[in-house]
Design a protein around this motif. Structure first.
Motif, PDB file in Angstrom:
ATOM      1  N   LEU A 136      22.114  13.944  69.578  1.00  0.00           N
ATOM      2  CA  LEU A 136      20.857  13.128  69.062  1.00  0.00           C
ATOM      3  C   LEU A 136      21.030  12.070  68.060  1.00  0.00           C
ATOM      4  N   PRO A 137      20.575  11.030  67.965  1.00  0.00           N
ATOM      5  CA  PRO A 137      19.769  10.255  68.969  1.00  0.00           C
ATOM      6  C   PRO A 137      20.651  10.281  70.161  1.00  0.00           C
ATOM      7  N   ASP A 233      10.203  11.210  71.435  1.00  0.00           N
ATOM      8  CA  ASP A 233      10.091   9.841  70.876  1.00  0.00           C
ATOM      9  C   ASP A 233       8.958   9.420  71.525  1.00  0.00           C
ATOM     10  N   GLY A 268      13.246   5.493  68.683  1.00  0.00           N
ATOM     11  CA  GLY A 268      14.458   5.726  67.871  1.00  0.00           C
ATOM     12  C   GLY A 268      13.887   7.071  66.885  1.00  0.00           C
ATOM     13  N   GLY A 270      11.751  10.625  66.380  1.00  0.00           N
ATOM     14  CA  GLY A 270      11.436  11.735  67.014  1.00  0.00           C
ATOM     15  C   GLY A 270      10.154  12.338  66.278  1.00  0.00           C
ATOM     16  N   TYR A 304      15.118  11.995  71.565  1.00  0.00           N
ATOM     17  CA  TYR A 304      14.907  10.675  70.893  1.00  0.00           C
ATOM     18  C   TYR A 304      15.857   9.717  71.027  1.00  0.00           C
ATOM     19  N   ASP A 306      18.397   6.701  70.965  1.00  0.00           N
ATOM     20  CA  ASP A 306      19.376   5.667  70.037  1.00  0.00           C
ATOM     21  C   ASP A 306      18.939   4.155  70.761  1.00  0.00           C
TER      22      ASP A 306
END
Ligand code: UD1
Length: 339
Positions: A136-137, A233, A268, A270, A304, A306
């Motif tokens: 993550l992301p 996200d 981007g 969460g 979430y 990028d």
């Protein structure tokens, strides 16, 4: 004036995208068979933009009906394809309906694109293709995990169909992987119209706050996250819609580097379920009654995006906050209730 077909254009994301197209001077043509929405959405789009989009009630998964519709129309410069079934639980009960509808409509539209390779094609994909990502992301090159549901599988297979079709037939497409779209148009003239008991968090929250539903169940409070609840996200539907225009224009301007490009569409950032509830309480001034319930099957712990690629390549980024999402979702809910 460039002509753009928006399939599922009376649906939640489709209707907001129709608005964004029209305010930018595109001629927007909607194909929607009202499976999951209402004809009055057309009035909402007209009230916001001053222009009533052309709309045809057509089942795009029916090859003959789809072909007849497309042949009856002057050429399209772009197609943004939203029309699809999207309820995860229902897809487990009715997998064949999901495959037939979601993949059938895609194939029928791609027959048109194969014959009109200059037509920009945008496909609605989902972050569900990542499952529980290892890192993550989530970046676009993260592994595609085995689908958790037939719905998720239609998105994975849809992307594969695009790639194979584009390399064989020379058309170009962009697949947009949505994280969690929420909110509504700030005018409160269009928004989400869930049928029956909402399965998604935010529509359940807004309906619960105005007394239409019972207590909100928070599915799981023992996840390894900052407060024990799942992280997602959440992205404002207007931000999401604007990304579709950026993607389509990239194709129209021949800027794409690959036949099929893929972009994450998220903020981007969460947010946990409890953070969403707190944001809703701030925006609405209402206290939300909730109780913790067992985990929901199929939920991932955290997802979430990028969003670097979308920002660098499309020049797009989400700008609306979670609080703004909640304020707009609540304003829309109040409008629905007073109707
Ligand atoms: C779901 C789908 C996803 C789809 C997306 C948009 C699943 C497993 N995933 O995403 O494939 O692309 O909707 O349609 O269904 N929650 C509660 N109480 C509720 C409802 C939800 O606590 O009454 C929690 C969930 O456990 C989750 C979060 O809220 O942690 C968001 O849930 P939801 O809005 O349903 O979205 P996703 O499950 O992320």
């Amino acid at each position: 004036m460039k002509r753009v077909l928006v399939t599922g254009g009376l649906g939640f994301i489709g209707s907001h995208t129709a608005v964004e197209l029209q305010v930018r001077g595109y001629q927007c043509v909607i194909a929607d068979n009202l499976t999951n929405t209402q004809r009055e959405v057309q009035d909402g789009i007209a009230a916001i933009t001053g222009t009533r989009p052309e709309w045809t009630n057509v089942d795009l998964a029916d090859p003959a009906a789809c072909r007849a519709f497309l042949q009856s129309q002057p050429k399209f410069d772009g197609i943004i394809h939203f029309a699809a079934f999207k309820a995860v639980g229902e897809s487990v009960q009715k997998p064949l309906d999901y495959y037939r509808n979601n993949l059938g409509s895609l194939l029928n539209l791609l027959d048109y694109v194969r014959a009109n390779v200059d037509c920009a094609f945008i496909f609605s994909s989902s972050c569900t293709v990542y499952g529980q990502a290892d890192e993550l992301p989530i970046r676009e090159h993260a592994a595609i995990k085995p689908a958790e549901s037939p719905y998720g599988n239609t998105k994975q297979i849809g992307e594969e169909i695009l790639r194979d079709g584009a390399s064989a037939h020379g058309f170009r497409a962009i697949a947009l992987r949505y994280f969690n779209p929420i909110g509504a148009h700030p005018s409160a003239k269009i928004g989400e119209l869930p049928i029956g008991v909402p399965q998604n968090l935010v529509p359940f929250l807004t309906q619960s706050a105005c007394g239409m539903r019972g207590t909100l169940k928070v599915f799981g409070n023992d996840y390894k996250t900052r407060d024990g609840t799942c992280i997602r996200d959440y992205i404002h539907v207007v931000d999401l819609s604007q990304a579709h225009i950026a993607a389509m224009e990239r194709l129209m301007q021949n800027k794409a580097k690959e036949a099929v490009e893929v972009f994450n569409l998220g903020t981007g950032t969460g947010s946990s379920v409890l953070e969403v509830i707190a944001a809703f309480e701030r925006a609405s001034g209402k206290r939300i009654a909730f109780e913790f319930a067992p985990r929901r099957a199929g939920d991932v712990v955290a997802a979430y995006a990028d969003t670097t690629k979308a920002t660098e390549v499309l020049g797009w980024r989400a700008s609306r906050s979670l609080d703004q999402c909640m304020a707009d979702a609540w304003r829309w809910q109040l409008t629905l209730k007073s109707n």
